[in-house]
Every structure is written in C-alpha cells, then in structure tokens.
Write a protein that holds these residues in place. Sequence first.
Motif, PDB file in Angstrom:
ATOM      1  N   PRO A  28       0.308 -11.915  -6.645  1.00 20.13           N
ATOM      2  CA  PRO A  28       1.399 -10.963  -6.373  1.00 20.13           C
ATOM      3  C   PRO A  28       2.003 -10.351  -7.637  1.00 20.13           C
ATOM      4  CG  PRO A  28       1.622 -12.862  -4.952  1.00 20.13           C
ATOM      5  CD  PRO A  28       0.505 -13.181  -5.896  1.00 20.13           C
ATOM      6  N   SER A  29       2.114 -11.110  -8.704  1.00 21.26           N
ATOM      7  CA  SER A  29       2.689 -10.566  -9.940  1.00 21.26           C
ATOM      8  C   SER A  29       1.846  -9.417 -10.473  1.00 21.26           C
ATOM      9  CB  SER A  29       2.819 -11.668 -10.995  1.00 21.26           C
ATOM     10  OG  SER A  29       1.541 -12.154 -11.386  1.00 21.26           O
ATOM     11  N   ARG A  30       0.550  -9.511 -10.258  1.00 22.98           N
ATOM     12  CA  ARG A  30      -0.335  -8.432 -10.710  1.00 22.98           C
ATOM     13  C   ARG A  30      -0.219  -7.226  -9.782  1.00 22.98           C
ATOM     14  NH1 ARG A  30      -3.018 -10.621 -14.736  1.00 22.98           N
ATOM     15  NH2 ARG A  30      -3.411 -12.881 -14.729  1.00 22.98           N
ATOM     16  N   ARG A 244       2.399  -9.704   7.828  1.00 22.22           N
ATOM     17  CA  ARG A 244       3.145 -10.966   7.756  1.00 22.22           C
ATOM     18  C   ARG A 244       2.178 -12.147   7.625  1.00 22.22           C
ATOM     19  NH1 ARG A 244       5.975  -8.886  12.327  1.00 22.22           N
ATOM     20  NH2 ARG A 244       7.998  -7.979  11.726  1.00 22.22           N
ATOM     21  N   ARG A 245       1.095 -12.062   8.358  1.00 21.93           N
ATOM     22  CA  ARG A 245       0.153 -13.168   8.376  1.00 21.93           C
ATOM     23  C   ARG A 245      -0.792 -13.159   7.178  1.00 21.93           C
ATOM     24  NH1 ARG A 245      -3.243 -12.399  11.867  1.00 21.93           N
ATOM     25  NH2 ARG A 245      -2.586 -10.558  13.041  1.00 21.93           N
ATOM     26  N   ALA A 246      -0.839 -12.034   6.447  1.00 23.17           N
ATOM     27  CA  ALA A 246      -1.734 -11.939   5.291  1.00 23.17           C
ATOM     28  C   ALA A 246      -1.204 -12.801   4.147  1.00 23.17           C
ATOM     29  CB  ALA A 246      -1.858 -10.491   4.842  1.00 23.17           C
ATOM     30  N   PRO A 247      -2.095 -13.493   3.449  1.00 21.43           N
ATOM     31  CA  PRO A 247      -1.669 -14.287   2.298  1.00 21.43           C
ATOM     32  C   PRO A 247      -0.982 -13.413   1.255  1.00 21.43           C
ATOM     33  CG  PRO A 247      -3.938 -14.784   2.912  1.00 21.43           C
ATOM     34  CD  PRO A 247      -3.543 -13.585   3.698  1.00 21.43           C
ATOM     35  N   GLN A 248      -0.117 -13.998   0.464  1.00 23.86           N
ATOM     36  CA  GLN A 248       0.627 -13.238  -0.537  1.00 23.86           C
ATOM     37  C   GLN A 248      -0.291 -12.617  -1.589  1.00 23.86           C
ATOM     38  OE1 GLN A 248       3.991 -12.424  -0.797  1.00 23.86           O
ATOM     39  NE2 GLN A 248       3.880 -13.070   1.357  1.00 23.86           N
ATOM     40  N   MET A 261      -0.025  -1.080  -0.428  1.00 19.08           N
ATOM     41  CA  MET A 261       1.389  -1.363  -0.171  1.00 19.08           C
ATOM     42  C   MET A 261       1.775  -2.647  -0.885  1.00 19.08           C
ATOM     43  SD  MET A 261       2.034  -0.254   3.799  1.00 19.08           S
ATOM     44  CE  MET A 261       0.877  -1.467   4.469  1.00 19.08           C
ATOM     45  N   ILE A 262       2.822  -2.588  -1.703  1.00 19.53           N
ATOM     46  CA  ILE A 262       3.288  -3.744  -2.451  1.00 19.53           C
ATOM     47  C   ILE A 262       4.447  -4.379  -1.690  1.00 19.53           C
ATOM     48  CG2 ILE A 262       4.078  -4.569  -4.672  1.00 19.53           C
ATOM     49  CD1 ILE A 262       1.328  -3.162  -4.696  1.00 19.53           C
TER      50      ILE A 262
END
Length: 269
Positions: A28-30, A244-248, A261-262
């Motif tokens: 996610p940070s990337r 919502r169900r997608a991994p971070q 989409m971030i």
Amino acid sequence: MDLRRRCQRRPGAPGGPRTRRCVLKADPSRQWRLLDLQAIDTRLDQITHAKARLPQTPAVEAARRELSTLETEIVNARTAAGDVQRELTKSDQDVQLVRDRAARNQSRLDAGQGSAKDLQALQHELASLARRQSELEDVEIEVMERSESLTARVAELEARRAELVQKVESLETERAAALEKLDAEAVQVGSGRANIVAGVGDDLAALYEKIRASSGGLAAAELRHRRCGGCRLELGNVDLDRIRRAPQDEVVRCEECRRIMIRTGESGL
C-alpha cells in the motif's frame, strides 16, 4: 520490492469457460506514492499545456502578420514613389529643354539676327514656347505634389514599421520570460519524479504509464467517499464489496474508467 502479479480464475458467462484476471500486487505504501507521482505528472502536463497556449503567442503571431503586411505596403509605396520620381525627373527635363530653347531664341531675337521674317517667326515661337513651358510647369508641379505625398507615405509606413518591430520584440521578450518561468517550474516540479518512480516499482510504474497514455494523462486517483477520483463516478455496491474484500496490497482499478484507485481512510469503505 513487494511487487508481483497474481492471476485468478473467475466465472465467465453461465455455461461458458472461466476467464482469467491477473491482479498486480504492491505494498500500500507504494500505491500511495502513485498519488504523488500523478500530482507531479498532472502539473507537468498543465505546464506543457500552458506553454502551448501562452497569451503572448497569438499576440506575437498577429503582430508578425501585421508587420509582414506592412512590409509589402512599404515595398509598394517605395516602388510608386520611385516611379513618380522618375516621372518628375522626366518632367523637369522637358521643362528645361523648353527653357533652353526659349533662351536661345530670345538671345537671337535680342541680337537682331536674321531677317524681319525670321525675327517675327522667333517671336511667334517664343510665345508658343512660353505656353508650352507653362503647361509643362503645371504638369511638373502636379508630379511634385504626388512625389511629396508618396514620400510622406513611405516615411509614415516606415515609422509604423519601427513601432511594430519594437512591439514584436517586446512581445517575444515577454513570451520568452513566460516560457523560462514555466520551464523552471517544470524542472523544479519534476526534480523528484525519478525517486518516486523508483519507490513505486517497475511493474506498477509500467501499468501507471500505460494507463496514462490511454486516459488523457490521469492514471491514478484516490478512491474518496465511494467515488473514483478519475471518472468521478460513484461506485456501486458490487464494486465496493469487491474492493472491501480485496487485500490491501492488491492494486484495484475502476471498472468504468480502468484507472488505478488508491484506497485511503477517506475511501468510505
């Protein structure tokens, strides 16, 4: 770098084959760094747009067209003035010829040379020459007036040209200054882009660039309050549930505009 692709099978149409969807995985940070990268690229695109549409550019082009038209007028005016000057020279020569002939005849008449018949003929010729001289001098005056008018016109046009040249130079200086300012801003804005791209990672950066090329320069946007920041459309419940169900670490994309989409704390998930 924690970048990888994971391909998943998903159901196709009833009775049809299952389709395969490859999902890009990135920390996610990337992904968040894509927003910084997009902000830089958006501003760089705006700078490029501004450079192509500087207000000084049409003003410079208009002034140059006016100057070109004026140059043609000056050439034509000079040509006309030259023609009249030659006409004036010819008229002056014609007058001088008549004056010289009249002077010679007057000299012969004053000297009493020749018979009475010859002297009478000289008197008649002198009278005729006087009328001819008067006519030629009238023509000469008219030509002189036209010559003066055309010379004044040339001077007027040349003065106007000097003003236009100065105007063009001033506008070009203003445009150069505006371009220099925009170029400097572009250098400043883009100075950290390479580091951000390196932080984003090759796979994600490649996807970002591919989407940018096909989506008018906007490839990544924040998912904010259930709306895609790219197409500004509100996502339906099905899409929201999928996200919502997608991994971070899954890179999610808008089903409508296909932009990245971030997800943030403002996404409304």
